[in-house]
Design a protein around this motif. Structure first.
Motif, PDB file in Angstrom:
ATOM      1  N   TYR A 315      17.658 -16.007  47.552  1.00  0.00           N
ATOM      2  CA  TYR A 315      16.711 -14.979  47.977  1.00  0.00           C
ATOM      3  C   TYR A 315      15.554 -15.688  48.674  1.00  0.00           C
ATOM      4  N   LYS A 316      15.248 -15.227  49.895  1.00  0.00           N
ATOM      5  CA  LYS A 316      14.264 -15.902  50.736  1.00  0.00           C
ATOM      6  C   LYS A 316      13.198 -14.902  51.188  1.00  0.00           C
ATOM      7  N   LEU A 317      11.934 -15.260  51.019  1.00  0.00           N
ATOM      8  CA  LEU A 317      10.827 -14.426  51.481  1.00  0.00           C
ATOM      9  C   LEU A 317      10.738 -14.513  53.003  1.00  0.00           C
ATOM     10  N   THR A 318      10.809 -13.361  53.686  1.00  0.00           N
ATOM     11  CA  THR A 318      10.794 -13.364  55.153  1.00  0.00           C
ATOM     12  C   THR A 318       9.714 -12.472  55.756  1.00  0.00           C
ATOM     13  N   ASP A 319       9.010 -11.683  54.965  1.00  0.00           N
ATOM     14  CA  ASP A 319       7.989 -10.804  55.518  1.00  0.00           C
ATOM     15  C   ASP A 319       6.817 -11.635  56.026  1.00  0.00           C
ATOM     16  N   PRO A 320       6.554 -11.655  57.342  1.00  0.00           N
ATOM     17  CA  PRO A 320       5.507 -12.521  57.887  1.00  0.00           C
ATOM     18  C   PRO A 320       4.126 -12.257  57.306  1.00  0.00           C
ATOM     19  N   PHE A 321       3.795 -10.987  57.104  1.00  0.00           N
ATOM     20  CA  PHE A 321       2.470 -10.658  56.566  1.00  0.00           C
ATOM     21  C   PHE A 321       2.273 -11.274  55.189  1.00  0.00           C
ATOM     22  N   CYS A 322       3.274 -11.140  54.321  1.00  0.00           N
ATOM     23  CA  CYS A 322       3.173 -11.698  52.968  1.00  0.00           C
ATOM     24  C   CYS A 322       3.116 -13.223  53.001  1.00  0.00           C
ATOM     25  N   LEU A 323       3.923 -13.833  53.868  1.00  0.00           N
ATOM     26  CA  LEU A 323       3.919 -15.299  53.991  1.00  0.00           C
ATOM     27  C   LEU A 323       2.550 -15.803  54.437  1.00  0.00           C
ATOM     28  N   PHE A 324       1.958 -15.102  55.398  1.00  0.00           N
ATOM     29  CA  PHE A 324       0.621 -15.494  55.883  1.00  0.00           C
ATOM     30  C   PHE A 324      -0.414 -15.348  54.784  1.00  0.00           C
ATOM     31  N   TYR A 325      -0.397 -14.209  54.109  1.00  0.00           N
ATOM     32  CA  TYR A 325      -1.398 -13.961  53.068  1.00  0.00           C
ATOM     33  C   TYR A 325      -1.308 -14.996  51.948  1.00  0.00           C
ATOM     34  N   LEU A 326      -0.096 -15.267  51.475  1.00  0.00           N
ATOM     35  CA  LEU A 326       0.073 -16.208  50.370  1.00  0.00           C
ATOM     36  C   LEU A 326      -0.311 -17.631  50.778  1.00  0.00           C
ATOM     37  N   HIS A 327      -0.054 -17.980  52.045  1.00  0.00           N
ATOM     38  CA  HIS A 327      -0.406 -19.326  52.517  1.00  0.00           C
ATOM     39  C   HIS A 327      -1.918 -19.505  52.603  1.00  0.00           C
ATOM     40  N   PHE A 328      -2.635 -18.446  52.983  1.00  0.00           N
ATOM     41  CA  PHE A 328      -4.075 -18.566  53.230  1.00  0.00           C
ATOM     42  C   PHE A 328      -4.910 -17.711  52.271  1.00  0.00           C
ATOM     43  N   ARG A 329      -4.349 -17.383  51.110  1.00  0.00           N
ATOM     44  CA  ARG A 329      -5.058 -16.511  50.174  1.00  0.00           C
ATOM     45  C   ARG A 329      -6.410 -17.073  49.760  1.00  0.00           C
ATOM     46  N   GLU A 330      -6.447 -18.354  49.436  1.00  0.00           N
ATOM     47  CA  GLU A 330      -7.722 -18.960  49.021  1.00  0.00           C
ATOM     48  C   GLU A 330      -8.742 -18.916  50.143  1.00  0.00           C
ATOM     49  N   ALA A 331      -8.286 -19.148  51.364  1.00  0.00           N
ATOM     50  CA  ALA A 331      -9.202 -19.111  52.511  1.00  0.00           C
ATOM     51  C   ALA A 331      -9.705 -17.697  52.751  1.00  0.00           C
ATOM     52  N   ILE A 332      -8.830 -16.701  52.592  1.00  0.00           N
ATOM     53  CA  ILE A 332      -9.226 -15.311  52.784  1.00  0.00           C
ATOM     54  C   ILE A 332     -10.304 -14.924  51.780  1.00  0.00           C
ATOM     55  N   GLU A 333     -10.214 -15.477  50.593  1.00  0.00           N
ATOM     56  CA  GLU A 333     -11.183 -15.152  49.542  1.00  0.00           C
ATOM     57  C   GLU A 333     -12.387 -16.092  49.537  1.00  0.00           C
ATOM     58  N   SER A 334     -12.410 -17.075  50.448  1.00  0.00           N
ATOM     59  CA  SER A 334     -13.453 -18.114  50.426  1.00  0.00           C
ATOM     60  C   SER A 334     -14.799 -17.654  50.951  1.00  0.00           C
ATOM     61  N   GLY A 335     -14.793 -16.645  51.832  1.00  0.00           N
ATOM     62  CA  GLY A 335     -16.051 -16.170  52.391  1.00  0.00           C
ATOM     63  C   GLY A 335     -16.409 -16.765  53.736  1.00  0.00           C
ATOM     64  N   ASP A 336     -15.539 -17.616  54.309  1.00  0.00           N
ATOM     65  CA  ASP A 336     -15.777 -18.177  55.637  1.00  0.00           C
ATOM     66  C   ASP A 336     -15.361 -17.137  56.677  1.00  0.00           C
ATOM     67  N   ASP A 337     -16.345 -16.464  57.294  1.00  0.00           N
ATOM     68  CA  ASP A 337     -16.069 -15.368  58.221  1.00  0.00           C
ATOM     69  C   ASP A 337     -15.343 -15.813  59.481  1.00  0.00           C
ATOM     70  N   GLU A 338     -15.400 -17.107  59.807  1.00  0.00           N
ATOM     71  CA  GLU A 338     -14.752 -17.613  61.024  1.00  0.00           C
ATOM     72  C   GLU A 338     -13.740 -18.703  60.687  1.00  0.00           C
ATOM     73  N   TYR A 339     -13.062 -18.536  59.569  1.00  0.00           N
ATOM     74  CA  TYR A 339     -12.129 -19.557  59.103  1.00  0.00           C
ATOM     75  C   TYR A 339     -11.068 -19.880  60.146  1.00  0.00           C
ATOM     76  N   TRP A 340     -10.476 -18.847  60.744  1.00  0.00           N
ATOM     77  CA  TRP A 340      -9.351 -19.088  61.651  1.00  0.00           C
ATOM     78  C   TRP A 340      -9.816 -19.845  62.901  1.00  0.00           C
ATOM     79  N   GLN A 341     -10.961 -19.467  63.415  1.00  0.00           N
ATOM     80  CA  GLN A 341     -11.491 -20.168  64.585  1.00  0.00           C
ATOM     81  C   GLN A 341     -11.841 -21.616  64.255  1.00  0.00           C
TER      82      GLN A 341
END
Length: 476
Positions: A315-341
């Motif tokens: 069984y393999k996780l393939t949903d891109p949205f979930c993969l992105f969220y789980l990979h960057f969950r800590e960053a999303i919750e970190s409070g850096d408003d311009e993290y991606w940039q």
């Protein structure tokens, strides 16, 4: 409307037929089911209703709320006020009476959205819906009932694959899929969002071709600015979407999320036994239901890795949205408003792009086959993961085993420029080819195939690749 050409054609054809129709439309939440129905049948819906989200409600209170809401929908759309229904049998009787009263012989279209939400515990909703259709609806040639739901497993188990009173009653089913890369490109153009193919692919890695998410893009912002706005700013629109997504689809969202968090840790996925061990869930019927629900909801795929037997099904996780969220969950919750940039060139993002591009390719096998000129050849897609006796720990990103005695060994590389083959990489590919030759029958030829962003830089080693597939091919 972007895409959905076949679905639009099918729905209009069904509407024009002189027979009773029960149509089930299902697909991942936010994929555009309601929008499709609204656009195709604008001005032609006789009665519409949408179930209430069951989140945070007790069963008894929710049943009463659902019945009151259904009654209110009837009143708003023209039914005279009467005694409120006490159960779903009474509710559907009111609907029958209302439709009979306004029947002028023309097509009557009933649209019930989020149908699974109406089936609350101990509500007997399904039995009442069965009575409505079997005893009344299916005998009315001018009636068309369209039902939608994001809980794919509910739609499949209770309607499409029902073995009781609704057996074989659904006259047509439509599974609505996320947009392909080509459809994403059309969507952005339609909404005046200017993105290169390179950036459209990255947006797909994050949003998975889900129109609802893509609709948040601001044409005045770059891709990186839009991603910060959607995920990393303080009040970002999609910051909490991961939790909302699971709470709105599944009865036991925490169990589902726990399984996904395990699958996220290995790109090739895990066997059922390994999932049981890592989650602590018993390897029984409960886990079977969880995995089935995740597969039917398009978050997970089930496959057999190349060279292994059916018992080693992964069984393999393939949903891109979930993969992105789980990979960057800590960053999303970190409070850096311009993290991606701030992190476009960081190792974490570069590694994520590599794995995510492999997933993009898995989701575009028809386009890859078309680029190879084998659209009509029966093909199975798989991958090769490290074996116990494999000292190098070789992993092959994508394998296409074809019925015309060819095995495409695909290397997937997401690069900002033409990809160059080095001497070390050349020798590694030769060893992988030799390894695969031992696994296939003597009639099969192994061909090295490169799937990359822009192309292959010519040098003394580039001849190792028989086929080159680029982003342009994935947009076919």
């Amino acid at each position: 409307m972007v895409g959905r050409d076949q679905e639009i054609k099918d729905l209009n054809r069904l509407y024009d037929r002189n027979k009773a129709e029960l149509v089930a439309i299902y697909g991942r939440r936010r994929v555009g089911k309601t929008f499709l129905v609204d656009e195709v049948f604008a001005g032609r819906i006789t009665f519409r209703h949408a179930g209430l989200s069951p989140e945070g409600e007790e069963a008894n209170g929710l049943l009463r709320a659902q019945l009151d809401h259904f009654y209110n929908s009837l009143i708003i759309q023209g039914m005279e006020e009467c005694e409120k229904p006490n159960n779903w049998l009474d509710a559907f009787l009111l609907l029958e009476k209302y439709l009979q009263k306004i029947d002028d012989g023309s097509r009557q279209l009933v649209f019930i959205d989020e149908l699974p939400w109406l089936d609350t515990p101990r509500s007997d909703f399904l039995r009442a819906f069965e009575g409505f259709w079997n005893n009344w609806g299916c005998h009315r040639k001018n009636l068309m009932v369209v039902v939608c739901g994001s809980a794919n497993s509910w739609i499949l188990d209770n309607l499409i694959n029902n073995h009781g009173g609704l057996y074989n009653r659904v006259t047509y089913q439509i599974k609505l899929s996320p947009f392909s890369l080509r459809e994403c490109e059309e969507f952005y153009k339609e909404n005046y969002v200017a993105l290169s193919s390179y950036d459209i692919v990255q947006s797909y890695m994050i949003l998975g071709g889900i129109p609802y998410y893509m609709g948040y893009f601001d044409p005045e912002l770059s891709l990186a600015q839009n991603i910060d706005k959607l995920f990393f700013e303080r009040n970002a629109a999609l910051k909490d979407e991961y939790n909302r997504l699971f709470e709105s689809i599944f009865v036991n969202p925490e169990a589902m999320k726990k399984i996904l968090e395990v699958l996220f840790t290995r790109n090739a996925g895990y066997t059922r036994k390994e999932i049981s061990e890592r989650t602590g869930f018993s390897n029984g019927g409960g886990l079977s239901r969880y995995l089935k629900a995740l597969v039917t909801s398009d978050f997970v795929v089930k496959y057999v890795p190349f060279g292994l037997g059916k018992r080693e099904e992964h069984y393999k996780l393939t949903d891109p949205f979930c993969l992105f969220y789980l990979h960057f969950r800590e960053a999303i919750e970190s409070g850096d408003d311009e993290y991606w940039q701030h992190n476009l060139a960081s190792q974490s993002v570069v590694v994520w792009r590599g794995y995510s591009f492999e997933n993009v390719c898995f989701n575009h096998i028809p386009q890859i086959k078309k680029a190879l000129g084998i659209s009509g050849v029966t093909t199975s897609a798989s991958a090769w993961s490290k074996r116990e006796d494999d000292e190098e720990g070789a992993q092959i990103d994508l394998l296409l085993l074809r019925n015309d005695n060819v095995l495409n060994m695909c290397e997937v590389k997401f690069y900002g420029d033409d990809f160059a083959v080095t001497g070390d990489y050349y020798r590694k590919l030769l060893r992988r080819q030799e390894m695969l030759v031992k696994e296939v029958n003597k009639k099969t030829v192994v061909r090295s195939t490169l799937i990359t962003t822009f192309g292959l830089k010519k040098n003394e080693y580039s001849g190792i690749f028989t086929n080159i597939i680029t982003l342009d091919d994935l947009f076919l």
